[in-house]
Design a protein around this motif. Structure first.
Motif, PDB file in Angstrom:
ATOM      1  N   VAL A 286       0.803  -1.220   0.000  1.00 41.92           N
ATOM      2  CA  VAL A 286       0.000   0.000   0.000  1.00 41.92           C
ATOM      3  C   VAL A 286       0.837   1.271   0.000  1.00 41.92           C
ATOM      4  O   VAL A 286       0.533   2.215  -0.728  1.00 41.92           O
ATOM      5  CB  VAL A 286      -0.975  -0.010   1.211  1.00 41.92           C
ATOM      6  CG1 VAL A 286      -1.815   1.259   1.226  1.00 41.92           C
ATOM      7  CG2 VAL A 286      -1.853  -1.238   1.174  1.00 41.92           C
ATOM      8  N   THR A 287       1.884   1.334   0.814  1.00 39.09           N
ATOM      9  CA  THR A 287       2.553   2.626   1.058  1.00 39.09           C
ATOM     10  C   THR A 287       3.934   2.724   0.433  1.00 39.09           C
ATOM     11  O   THR A 287       4.793   3.458   0.954  1.00 39.09           O
ATOM     12  CB  THR A 287       2.650   2.876   2.572  1.00 39.09           C
ATOM     13  OG1 THR A 287       3.447   1.841   3.161  1.00 39.09           O
ATOM     14  CG2 THR A 287       1.283   2.891   3.222  1.00 39.09           C
ATOM     15  N   GLN A 288       4.193   1.985  -0.667  1.00 39.18           N
ATOM     16  CA  GLN A 288       5.460   2.089  -1.380  1.00 39.18           C
ATOM     17  C   GLN A 288       6.668   1.786  -0.484  1.00 39.18           C
ATOM     18  O   GLN A 288       7.696   2.437  -0.588  1.00 39.18           O
ATOM     19  CB  GLN A 288       5.629   3.481  -1.991  1.00 39.18           C
ATOM     20  CG  GLN A 288       4.609   3.802  -3.088  1.00 39.18           C
ATOM     21  CD  GLN A 288       4.836   5.175  -3.656  1.00 39.18           C
ATOM     22  OE1 GLN A 288       4.418   6.154  -3.069  1.00 39.18           O
ATOM     23  NE2 GLN A 288       5.510   5.237  -4.794  1.00 39.18           N
ATOM     24  N   GLY A 289       6.515   0.859   0.420  1.00 32.64           N
ATOM     25  CA  GLY A 289       7.620   0.461   1.266  1.00 32.64           C
ATOM     26  C   GLY A 289       7.877   1.356   2.453  1.00 32.64           C
ATOM     27  O   GLY A 289       8.844   1.142   3.185  1.00 32.64           O
ATOM     28  N   LYS A 290       7.038   2.345   2.705  1.00 32.19           N
ATOM     29  CA  LYS A 290       7.216   3.251   3.841  1.00 32.19           C
ATOM     30  C   LYS A 290       6.600   2.608   5.081  1.00 32.19           C
ATOM     31  O   LYS A 290       5.389   2.645   5.292  1.00 32.19           O
ATOM     32  CB  LYS A 290       6.568   4.601   3.556  1.00 32.19           C
ATOM     33  CG  LYS A 290       7.162   5.315   2.349  1.00 32.19           C
ATOM     34  CD  LYS A 290       6.421   6.607   2.052  1.00 32.19           C
ATOM     35  CE  LYS A 290       6.996   7.305   0.812  1.00 32.19           C
ATOM     36  NZ  LYS A 290       6.250   8.535   0.474  1.00 32.19           N
ATOM     37  N   VAL A 291       7.474   2.028   5.916  1.00 34.54           N
ATOM     38  CA  VAL A 291       6.995   1.256   7.059  1.00 34.54           C
ATOM     39  C   VAL A 291       6.338   2.156   8.106  1.00 34.54           C
ATOM     40  O   VAL A 291       5.315   1.793   8.686  1.00 34.54           O
ATOM     41  CB  VAL A 291       8.158   0.461   7.688  1.00 34.54           C
ATOM     42  CG1 VAL A 291       7.676  -0.326   8.901  1.00 34.54           C
ATOM     43  CG2 VAL A 291       8.779  -0.470   6.650  1.00 34.54           C
ATOM     44  N   ASP A 292       6.915   3.328   8.345  1.00 29.05           N
ATOM     45  CA  ASP A 292       6.335   4.222   9.354  1.00 29.05           C
ATOM     46  C   ASP A 292       4.926   4.638   8.960  1.00 29.05           C
ATOM     47  O   ASP A 292       4.015   4.670   9.796  1.00 29.05           O
ATOM     48  CB  ASP A 292       7.209   5.460   9.534  1.00 29.05           C
ATOM     49  CG  ASP A 292       8.533   5.121  10.220  1.00 29.05           C
ATOM     50  OD1 ASP A 292       8.586   4.066  10.878  1.00 29.05           O
ATOM     51  OD2 ASP A 292       9.492   5.905  10.077  1.00 29.05           O
ATOM     52  N   GLU A 293       4.746   4.955   7.688  1.00 24.77           N
ATOM     53  CA  GLU A 293       3.424   5.325   7.214  1.00 24.77           C
ATOM     54  C   GLU A 293       2.470   4.135   7.294  1.00 24.77           C
ATOM     55  O   GLU A 293       1.294   4.278   7.660  1.00 24.77           O
ATOM     56  CB  GLU A 293       3.503   5.848   5.779  1.00 24.77           C
ATOM     57  CG  GLU A 293       2.171   6.346   5.239  1.00 24.77           C
ATOM     58  CD  GLU A 293       2.304   6.942   3.847  1.00 24.77           C
ATOM     59  OE1 GLU A 293       1.277   7.186   3.212  1.00 24.77           O
ATOM     60  OE2 GLU A 293       3.458   7.150   3.412  1.00 24.77           O
ATOM     61  N   ALA A 294       2.986   2.945   6.979  1.00 24.88           N
ATOM     62  CA  ALA A 294       2.153   1.747   7.072  1.00 24.88           C
ATOM     63  C   ALA A 294       1.731   1.495   8.509  1.00 24.88           C
ATOM     64  O   ALA A 294       0.566   1.161   8.783  1.00 24.88           O
ATOM     65  CB  ALA A 294       2.917   0.543   6.527  1.00 24.88           C
ATOM     66  N   ARG A 295       2.667   1.651   9.424  1.00 27.84           N
ATOM     67  CA  ARG A 295       2.347   1.431  10.836  1.00 27.84           C
ATOM     68  C   ARG A 295       1.295   2.431  11.313  1.00 27.84           C
ATOM     69  O   ARG A 295       0.367   2.078  12.048  1.00 27.84           O
ATOM     70  CB  ARG A 295       3.615   1.554  11.667  1.00 27.84           C
ATOM     71  CG  ARG A 295       3.434   1.191  13.134  1.00 27.84           C
ATOM     72  CD  ARG A 295       4.750   1.272  13.902  1.00 27.84           C
ATOM     73  NE  ARG A 295       5.700   0.266  13.428  1.00 27.84           N
ATOM     74  CZ  ARG A 295       6.833   0.548  12.807  1.00 27.84           C
ATOM     75  NH1 ARG A 295       7.158   1.827  12.545  1.00 27.84           N
ATOM     76  NH2 ARG A 295       7.659  -0.404  12.415  1.00 27.84           N
ATOM     77  N   ARG A 296       1.414   3.668  10.881  1.00 29.55           N
ATOM     78  CA  ARG A 296       0.452   4.679  11.280  1.00 29.55           C
ATOM     79  C   ARG A 296      -0.939   4.385  10.721  1.00 29.55           C
ATOM     80  O   ARG A 296      -1.956   4.493  11.420  1.00 29.55           O
ATOM     81  CB  ARG A 296       0.927   6.055  10.806  1.00 29.55           C
ATOM     82  CG  ARG A 296       0.019   7.198  11.219  1.00 29.55           C
ATOM     83  CD  ARG A 296       0.640   8.540  10.939  1.00 29.55           C
ATOM     84  NE  ARG A 296       0.981   8.725   9.533  1.00 29.55           N
ATOM     85  CZ  ARG A 296       2.218   8.699   9.033  1.00 29.55           C
ATOM     86  NH1 ARG A 296       3.237   8.479   9.851  1.00 29.55           N
ATOM     87  NH2 ARG A 296       2.450   8.884   7.762  1.00 29.55           N
ATOM     88  N   GLU A 297      -0.996   3.964   9.455  1.00 34.01           N
ATOM     89  CA  GLU A 297      -2.291   3.650   8.852  1.00 34.01           C
ATOM     90  C   GLU A 297      -2.925   2.434   9.522  1.00 34.01           C
ATOM     91  O   GLU A 297      -4.130   2.397   9.762  1.00 34.01           O
ATOM     92  CB  GLU A 297      -2.129   3.426   7.349  1.00 34.01           C
ATOM     93  CG  GLU A 297      -1.813   4.682   6.570  1.00 34.01           C
ATOM     94  CD  GLU A 297      -1.898   4.462   5.068  1.00 34.01           C
ATOM     95  OE1 GLU A 297      -2.360   3.377   4.657  1.00 34.01           O
ATOM     96  OE2 GLU A 297      -1.505   5.377   4.316  1.00 34.01           O
TER      97      GLU A 297
END
Length: 840
Positions: A286-297
């Motif tokens: 979903v987030t192009q490999g951005k783990v911090d953004e994934a964790r937040r979502e």
């Protein structure tokens, strides 16, 4: 929040029966039943009637361990079952994610190279990157539909709309679609939607994303399941050790709980690793490999799930709690403070709804709240009629004294009947003083002050050093209570009392008196009742020892309200009317012997009337095992220094001026260092402070108007020829009777200024002696359940098993009235002699 409530509110609703039965283990029989069995074990064991799982009435530890073992087995079995189920879903999701990644890569590689025409560029990002958390929320739906997609019934349609919006802006700054050509953007969107392979891939991605979120939520719920149950075992074992004086917690946790599969470190590590792994998967999809953004979502999705799925459960449980609290505490009208039986209030859902009634009048039929038809309204009408009659009838020669008399009667009736809250009546005092032009200038010829001058005069009278002394007392009480200093001292003393009923009763009464001296006679009985709960639980429901304990603590707390200047508000009113105000040492010299002897005599009265020693087995109170911390030593030192300065305040008058200035020290130290917070400050009994301030203002106004001097002269004419001792006895008896029916503080507010003026006008002036005798009798009035806060607290105490109150009104009449007369006798004999020795 109590852990039992936290467990209810945070448990997964579908798993509620699989959590530790915390309330059942703690309250509904186990711990308290074991306590009774331990303290009342029969001489000959009865194996058939024994509820202990081991068949032995002595081994309560083993019985409780067996109960915990059952809970542990239940939790472990359920956890392993759910873990297997959820991890299976996780494996399926991870396998489908791999397939989806391959399909997306194939789709991207299959795109034709970019050309000059309408060719689409090759996608280099996740097709789900534009999908944000919260698709369920109407705001997200409206945001998407605002661009031309108005279908709000399907989450997938909403996400497709968001995707269409985002795809119309794909590409870098050099992309041809960045040019202002609406036709090319529309063409691109149309082409994407007609690309069947992309549509199928997109639908698969949306479905996969939802599955990833679902498994993530399940894993977090599984982690919460472990944490809540671990805390539950720790807390229930701590409660068991505390109630039964055992040391089972550390051994059981280490031997049974920690080795159990759900609580093993490897289990939690595996669970945390899978949660992190799922965050990585979500980031790649979903987030192009951005783990911090994934964790937040994902956390936003989790929060949304909790609010969405459990909101109904929470609301129902909170509604039940509110209804139960309303049933136990009694609903009160926000204006009149009336009980629902009188105010005709009812609960509709979670809200208090006032019932209405239709009435007929000569002008027609009207609907009005039922509380308007209660006796309280008629009481208010009568009080206002009396007020206006006194304003109109020429009783006094001076108009300011006439108005002041009407005001005093009006305020006194409102206080005595409590038709409106006491502090609200106090707030009326400055208003009436200014409007009725009661205040006069202090200098002759004592002209009446105008409204502006009267306002400054009366408001300055409401904030005096006495109010600061009251705030200082509240500050010390808050610190001693918050950091368990008062409880540790009380349990230490009670632990030395042993198990003899008469010794336990006498010790409890003196502990209540001592606590009342420093944390007020409002908080002292509450503290003492919590400490003696083990004794009450182990006594039969109709035990006379229970009644004697509760009655003794209540009566001792009332008397303790006179033991120190900060023990109760009426003492501060007395200090305001004494000139010069006695120091703490002088106060202790007079009050402490009276309190001690009165409590001993009342103890003998309770022994003779209740006979608590018959067939009574007392469970010893155990002292708290916690050692004094550095913070507790510091608070104790500040308290002792403050009290010491108060005791020698007369000698230090050139330095501090008044005891109220000394009261600033604990406030600055405790609040300035963070020992107490602004929440503690907000929790002060501000209604008591306003009540005291209003009383001070009333006394100042009555004195300024000249009414107090005139009334004192009239009373002195009636008491002509009566000695100082006879005058004190007469006023003490009058105050005792009045304070029995109204608040002690209100009685002091009404009578002490008058008593002071009468004493000042005597041939041999002793105003301080009469005021001191009067305030001691305010605390001694305890003949009814409503005579003071301690009595009201005592009569509300209920047996936890039967739900029946320990005490009835008859107990206060048959013990409280004689106790009041005993204290009256001590005050007018020993007290009079001590006051003369102290040069009052």
């Amino acid at each position: 929040m109590k852990f039992s409530h936290s467990l209810q509110f945070n448990a997964v609703p579908d798993w509620s029966s699989h959590y530790i039965a915390y309330s059942n283990l703690k309250k509904l029989g186990r711990i308290y039943t074991f306590e009774k069995q331990l303290n009342h074990a029969p001489a000959v064991p009865d194996h058939e009637s024994s509820p202990l799982l081991t068949g032995s009435t002595g081994d309560v530890d083993k019985a409780f361990e067996n109960a915990l073992d059952q809970e542990l087995e239940k939790i472990s079995s359920f956890y392993q079952l759910k873990e297997s189920e959820i991890y299976g879903e996780l494996d399926d999701v991870l396998r489908d994610v791999s397939t989806y990644d391959a399909e997306q890569q194939e789709h991207n590689e299959g795109q034709p190279p970019r050309s000059r025409g309408n060719d689409r560029p090759q996608r280099t990002e996740s097709i789900l990157h534009s999908i944000r958390p919260g698709a369920r929320r109407r705001a997200s739906t409206l945001s998407s539909s605002g661009h031309g997609h108005e279908d709000e019934d399907s989450d997938e349609d909403d996400e497709r709309a968001a995707l269409a919006k985002s795809r119309s802006y794909d590409g870098g700054p050099d992309d041809e679609r960045s040019q202002p050509s609406a036709r090319r953007r529309t063409s691109t969107v149309f082409e994407d939607y007609n690309d069947m392979s992309f549509s199928v891939l997109y639908d698969s991605g949306v479905s996969l994303k939802k599955r990833v979120v679902g498994v993530y939520v399940s894993l977090c719920e599984l982690r919460s399941f472990i944490q809540l149950n671990r805390t539950g075992f720790s807390k229930v074992l701590k409660k068991f050790d505390k109630i039964l004086d055992r040391n089972l917690k550390e051994g059981y946790i280490g031997k049974h709980v920690e080795p159990a599969y759900p609580f093993q470190p490897a289990t939690m590590n595996r669970l945390s690793g899978n949660i992190s792994r799922l965050e990585q998967v979500y980031a790649s999809v979903v987030t192009q490999g951005k783990v911090d953004e994934a964790r937040r979502e994902l956390r936003l999705h989790l929060r949304e799930h909790v609010v969405w799925e459990r909101n109904t459960v929470w609301r129902e449980m909170i509604g039940i709690e509110r209804k139960a609290q309303a049933a136990n505490m009694g609903l009160r009208h926000p204006i009149l403070g009336a009980d629902p039986d009188h105010a005709n209030a009812r609960l509709q859902g979670d809200e208090l709804v006032m019932e209405t009634k239709e009435i007929s009048t000569p002008l027609g039929r009207y609907t009005c709240p039922v509380w308007l038809l209660t006796p309280t309204l008629y009481t208010l009408i009568v009080i206002f009629v009396v007020f206006f009659l006194l304003l109109a009838l020429p009783i006094m020669e001076q108009p300011e004294q006439q108005n002041c008399l009407a005001m005093v009667v009006f305020v006194s009736l409102l206080w005595a009947t409590e038709a409106i809250p006491l502090f609200v009546t106090s707030l009326l005092v400055p208003f009436l003083v200014v409007v009725l032009q009661v205040v006069r200038a202090d200098e002759k010829p004592h002209a009446r002050l105008d409204a502006k001058a009267a306002t400054s005069y009366i408001f300055s009278a409401m904030w005096t050093p006495v109010i600061m002394l009251l705030l200082g007392g509240f500050t010390i009480a808050a610190a001693l209570s918050k950091y368990n200093i008062a409880k540790m001292m009380a349990t230490f003393v009670l632990s030395k009392a042993g198990t003899k009923p008469r010794t336990v009763l006498l010790t409890s009464m003196f502990v209540a008196m001592f606590a009342s001296m420093w944390i007020s006679n409002v908080a002292a009985p509450v503290l003492c009742y919590s400490i003696i709960q083990p004794i009450l639980r182990n006594l039969p429901p109709e035990s006379n020892m229970s009644k004697a304990l509760l009655m003794g603590i209540a009566l001792a707390s009332n008397i303790g309200g006179a033991a120190s200047p900060i023990a109760s508000p009426q003492n501060l009113i007395a200090l305001q009317n004494m000139n010069p105000a006695p120091g703490w040492g002088t106060w202790f010299f007079v009050a402490l012997p009276i309190c001690v002897i009165s409590i001993v005599l009342i103890w003998l009265l309770l022994l003779a009337t209740f006979q608590p020693g018959r067939g009574t087995t007392i469970v010893p109170i155990r002292a708290m095992k916690d050692r004094f911390s550095g913070m507790q030593w510091f608070i104790s030192a500040v308290t002792i220094v403050t009290i010491g300065l108060w005791c020698v305040s007369h000698q230090l008058q050139p330095v501090f001026g008044d005891m109220g200035v000394v009261a600033v020290l604990p406030m600055v130290i405790f609040f300035g260092t963070g020992i107490l917070t602004k929440e503690d400050f907000n929790n002060f009994l501000w209604t008591i402070i306003i009540l005291a301030a209003g009383g001070l203002a009333l006394g100042k106004a009555v004195n300024s108007s000249g009414l107090l001097h005139t009334l004192a002269e009239v009373i002195m004419q009636r008491l002509n020829g009566m000695s100082l001792y006879g005058t004190m006895v007469a006023f003490a008896a009058l105050i005792l009777v009045v304070a029995t029916f109204i608040s002690h503080t209100v009685a002091a507010l009404i009578f002490l200024p008058l008593v002071q003026q009468v004493g000042q006008n005597m041939e041999e002036p002793h105003p301080n002696l009469l005021v001191m005798g009067g305030v001691l009798m305010c605390s001694a009035a305890m003949g009814l359940p409503t005579s003071g806060f301690p009595n009201m607290t005592a009569i509300m105490m209920e047996d936890s098993q039967t739900g029946q109150r320990y005490l009835q009104v008859k107990h206060f009449i048959t013990r409280g009235v004689p106790a009041s007369l005993i204290t009256f006798a001590v005050v007018v004999t020993l007290g009079y002699g001590l006051m003369r020795l102290a040069a009052f």
